[in-house]
Design a protein around this motif. Structure first.
Motif, PDB file in Angstrom:
ATOM      1  N   ASP A  96      13.962 111.119  85.248  1.00 18.67           N
ATOM      2  CA  ASP A  96      14.439 111.017  83.869  1.00 18.67           C
ATOM      3  C   ASP A  96      13.384 111.499  82.874  1.00 18.67           C
ATOM      4  O   ASP A  96      13.680 112.270  81.959  1.00 18.67           O
ATOM      5  N   VAL A  97      12.157 111.027  83.036  1.00 16.44           N
ATOM      6  CA  VAL A  97      11.101 111.375  82.086  1.00 16.44           C
ATOM      7  C   VAL A  97      10.712 112.841  82.221  1.00 16.44           C
ATOM      8  O   VAL A  97      10.454 113.523  81.222  1.00 16.44           O
ATOM      9  N   THR A  98      10.676 113.354  83.441  1.00 14.58           N
ATOM     10  CA  THR A  98      10.356 114.766  83.648  1.00 14.58           C
ATOM     11  C   THR A  98      11.399 115.654  82.968  1.00 14.58           C
ATOM     12  O   THR A  98      11.056 116.651  82.304  1.00 14.58           O
ATOM     13  N   GLY A  99      12.682 115.313  83.105  1.00 12.61           N
ATOM     14  CA  GLY A  99      13.733 116.071  82.433  1.00 12.61           C
ATOM     15  C   GLY A  99      13.583 116.021  80.928  1.00 12.61           C
ATOM     16  O   GLY A  99      13.779 117.035  80.232  1.00 12.61           O
ATOM     17  N   TYR A 100      13.224 114.877  80.408  1.00 12.76           N
ATOM     18  CA  TYR A 100      12.999 114.706  78.963  1.00 12.76           C
ATOM     19  C   TYR A 100      11.836 115.582  78.491  1.00 12.76           C
ATOM     20  O   TYR A 100      11.933 116.261  77.461  1.00 12.76           O
ATOM     21  N   LEU A 101      10.756 115.604  79.246  1.00  8.31           N
ATOM     22  CA  LEU A 101       9.594 116.406  78.863  1.00  8.31           C
ATOM     23  C   LEU A 101       9.892 117.901  78.908  1.00  8.31           C
ATOM     24  O   LEU A 101       9.440 118.671  78.050  1.00  8.31           O
ATOM     25  N   HIS A 102      10.661 118.335  79.894  1.00  8.94           N
ATOM     26  CA  HIS A 102      11.049 119.741  79.961  1.00  8.94           C
ATOM     27  C   HIS A 102      11.917 120.123  78.758  1.00  8.94           C
ATOM     28  O   HIS A 102      11.761 121.211  78.185  1.00  8.94           O
ATOM     29  N   PHE A 103      12.820 119.223  78.388  1.00 10.80           N
ATOM     30  CA  PHE A 103      13.656 119.503  77.217  1.00 10.80           C
ATOM     31  C   PHE A 103      12.788 119.650  75.974  1.00 10.80           C
ATOM     32  O   PHE A 103      12.990 120.578  75.170  1.00 10.80           O
ATOM     33  N   LEU A 104      11.834 118.740  75.782  1.00  7.03           N
ATOM     34  CA  LEU A 104      10.977 118.801  74.596  1.00  7.03           C
ATOM     35  C   LEU A 104      10.180 120.103  74.541  1.00  7.03           C
ATOM     36  O   LEU A 104       9.996 120.691  73.469  1.00  7.03           O
ATOM     37  N   ALA A 105       9.706 120.551  75.718  1.00  7.94           N
ATOM     38  CA  ALA A 105       8.919 121.789  75.754  1.00  7.94           C
ATOM     39  C   ALA A 105       9.749 122.971  75.254  1.00  7.94           C
ATOM     40  O   ALA A 105       9.244 123.846  74.539  1.00  7.94           O
ATOM     41  N   ILE A 106      11.012 122.995  75.625  1.00  7.29           N
ATOM     42  CA  ILE A 106      11.894 124.084  75.181  1.00  7.29           C
ATOM     43  C   ILE A 106      12.320 123.871  73.732  1.00  7.29           C
ATOM     44  O   ILE A 106      12.301 124.799  72.909  1.00  7.29           O
ATOM     45  N   HIS A 107      12.694 122.641  73.401  1.00 10.24           N
ATOM     46  CA  HIS A 107      13.201 122.328  72.066  1.00 10.24           C
ATOM     47  C   HIS A 107      12.145 122.544  70.987  1.00 10.24           C
ATOM     48  O   HIS A 107      12.446 123.046  69.890  1.00 10.24           O
ATOM     49  N   ARG A 108      10.895 122.187  71.292  1.00 12.03           N
ATOM     50  CA  ARG A 108       9.817 122.284  70.295  1.00 12.03           C
ATOM     51  C   ARG A 108       8.984 123.550  70.457  1.00 12.03           C
ATOM     52  O   ARG A 108       8.060 123.793  69.698  1.00 12.03           O
ATOM     53  N   GLY A 109       9.292 124.338  71.485  1.00  9.04           N
ATOM     54  CA  GLY A 109       8.618 125.612  71.655  1.00  9.04           C
ATOM     55  C   GLY A 109       7.204 125.520  72.180  1.00  9.04           C
ATOM     56  O   GLY A 109       6.372 126.382  71.901  1.00  9.04           O
ATOM     57  N   GLY A 110       6.900 124.484  72.948  1.00 10.66           N
ATOM     58  CA  GLY A 110       5.569 124.350  73.529  1.00 10.66           C
ATOM     59  C   GLY A 110       5.380 122.971  74.109  1.00 10.66           C
ATOM     60  O   GLY A 110       6.213 122.084  73.936  1.00 10.66           O
ATOM     61  N   THR A 111       4.281 122.785  74.828  1.00  6.04           N
ATOM     62  CA  THR A 111       4.007 121.491  75.443  1.00  6.04           C
ATOM     63  C   THR A 111       3.439 120.521  74.420  1.00  6.04           C
ATOM     64  O   THR A 111       2.837 120.923  73.425  1.00  6.04           O
ATOM     65  N   GLU A 112       3.647 119.255  74.678  1.00  2.00           N
ATOM     66  CA  GLU A 112       3.148 118.201  73.800  1.00  2.00           C
ATOM     67  C   GLU A 112       1.976 117.480  74.454  1.00  2.00           C
ATOM     68  O   GLU A 112       1.959 117.287  75.672  1.00  2.00           O
ATOM     69  N   GLY A 113       1.015 117.066  73.624  1.00  2.00           N
ATOM     70  CA  GLY A 113      -0.044 116.209  74.118  1.00  2.00           C
ATOM     71  C   GLY A 113       0.441 114.778  74.142  1.00  2.00           C
ATOM     72  O   GLY A 113       1.550 114.468  73.691  1.00  2.00           O
ATOM     73  N   LEU A 114      -0.396 113.869  74.649  1.00  2.00           N
ATOM     74  CA  LEU A 114       0.020 112.475  74.765  1.00  2.00           C
ATOM     75  C   LEU A 114       0.305 111.849  73.401  1.00  2.00           C
ATOM     76  O   LEU A 114       1.316 111.157  73.224  1.00  2.00           O
ATOM     77  N   ALA A 115      -0.570 112.097  72.424  1.00  2.00           N
ATOM     78  CA  ALA A 115      -0.363 111.526  71.096  1.00  2.00           C
ATOM     79  C   ALA A 115       0.914 112.076  70.469  1.00  2.00           C
ATOM     80  O   ALA A 115       1.668 111.354  69.809  1.00  2.00           O
ATOM     81  N   GLY A 116       1.172 113.352  70.684  1.00  2.00           N
ATOM     82  CA  GLY A 116       2.379 113.958  70.139  1.00  2.00           C
ATOM     83  C   GLY A 116       3.641 113.366  70.727  1.00  2.00           C
ATOM     84  O   GLY A 116       4.642 113.183  70.031  1.00  2.00           O
ATOM     85  N   LEU A 117       3.611 113.056  72.016  1.00  2.00           N
ATOM     86  CA  LEU A 117       4.777 112.471  72.668  1.00  2.00           C
ATOM     87  C   LEU A 117       5.092 111.093  72.093  1.00  2.00           C
ATOM     88  O   LEU A 117       6.249 110.753  71.863  1.00  2.00           O
ATOM     89  N   ALA A 118       4.051 110.304  71.875  1.00  2.00           N
ATOM     90  CA  ALA A 118       4.257 108.949  71.384  1.00  2.00           C
ATOM     91  C   ALA A 118       4.738 108.941  69.940  1.00  2.00           C
ATOM     92  O   ALA A 118       5.492 108.055  69.534  1.00  2.00           O
TER      93      ALA A 118
END
Length: 306
Positions: A36-58
């Motif tokens: 579930d969390v991996t799918g969520y992180l992949h969506f965010l990477a595409i939706h926001r156009g890049g990877t997020e750091g830990l602080a950004g995720l929170a």
């Protein structure tokens, strides 16, 4: 996991290890949360156009979380499954926020989609007893019929999960008056064993042609290996067809029947929670709805509307 940064990937590994090692979550639960969390992180990477750091995720705005939820619903994920996924995302986000020192209240305050909780479908007391008898009669020889009777009796008489019943070893025989069961998340509970269940297991052991060593499976298949749970499911499927019972009359329905019949007889909800090994009382409370639904059904049949 190429769309996830190494920092977040390491955090995922540590978080999942703590879920299992520290909090005692079952292996299947941890695997589902990771998906579930991996799918969520992949969506965010595409939706926001890049990877997020830990602080950004929170500290994500709730709009991004809602976009993910809308995406999941659009691809056919049920409200129930999405609620589970959101629970996993919140768990991970809270864990990350605690370590990054970030306020994650925006994500953690997101509401799960509403869904109608399915009520368990127990058998009547008569049908449960009939199920045990028919399953026993189907055995191709004496010992397999006795085996299947013993297993299904444990499901109904002790409220065991099929995995718990088949997880018993030869050391459990003769069954004591109180059995120590290790259930989900390696949590142990004490379950009283009715005389009828002890007698059913004793009869199976007497007829079983294999040496039931203390460190080996108590219930055996035709060739002597551990009994496959699918064989019990198949036996109950044949029995329910003979009895005219619905497809919901499965091995787990015997556990539901155990809880529902105890509650109908005046059993204490907290005691039933302990007997079933539920971590939360809310999980056990579903049986109060089952009991109320059955009462209303009886009432409507006795007092039909004009």
């Amino acid at each position: 996991m190429t769309a996830i940064s190494p920092q977040v990937r390491d955090a995922l590994a540590t978080w999942s290890a703590q879920l299992s090692g520290v909090h005692g979550a079952a292996q299947n639960t941890v695997a589902a949360y990771l998906r579930d969390v991996t799918g969520y992180l992949h969506f965010l990477a595409i939706h926001r156009g890049g990877t997020e750091g830990l602080a950004g995720l929170a500290g994500l705005p709730q709009g991004d979380l809602r976009a993910w939820m809308a995406h999941e619903r659009a691809r056919g994920v049920s409200a129930r499954s999405l609620a589970r996924s959101l629970s996993a995302v919140k768990n991970f986000t809270a864990w990350v926020a605690d370590r990054a020192g970030v306020d994650a209240s925006t994500v953690l305050s997101a509401r799960a989609p509403r869904f109608k909780r399915k009520l368990p479908r127990p058998l009547s007391a008569e049908a449960a007893q009939d199920m045990i008898e028919i399953v026993a009669d189907q055995g191709q020889d004496g010992w397999t019929g006795a085996r299947d009777r013993a297993v299904v009796t444990l499901l109904y008489g002790c409220g065991l999960r099929i995995s718990e019943a088949l997880g018993l070893t030869g050391a459990a025989h003769p069954l004591p008056e109180v059995l120590r069961i290790t259930g989900k998340g390696d949590k142990t509970r004490l379950v009283p064993v009715l005389p009828v269940a002890r007698a059913a297991v004793a009869e199976y052991v007497r007829l079983c042609p294999f040496d039931l060593a203390a460190d080996q499976a108590l219930f055996r298949g035709a060739r002597g290996g551990p009994l496959n749970p699918r064989l019990i499911s198949a036996a109950m499927e044949r029995a329910r067809m003979q009895l005219g019972l619905p497809a919901t009359a499965t091995p787990h329905a015997m556990r539901h029947s155990f809880a529902t019949h105890l509650l109908s007889a005046g059993g204490d909800l907290r005691a039933i929670q302990e007997l079933l090994g539920h971590a939360s009382l809310s999980t056990t409370q579903v049986y109060t709805a089952v009991d109320a639904a059955r009462l209303m059904d009886v009432y409507e049949k006795a007092h039909p509307r004009a």
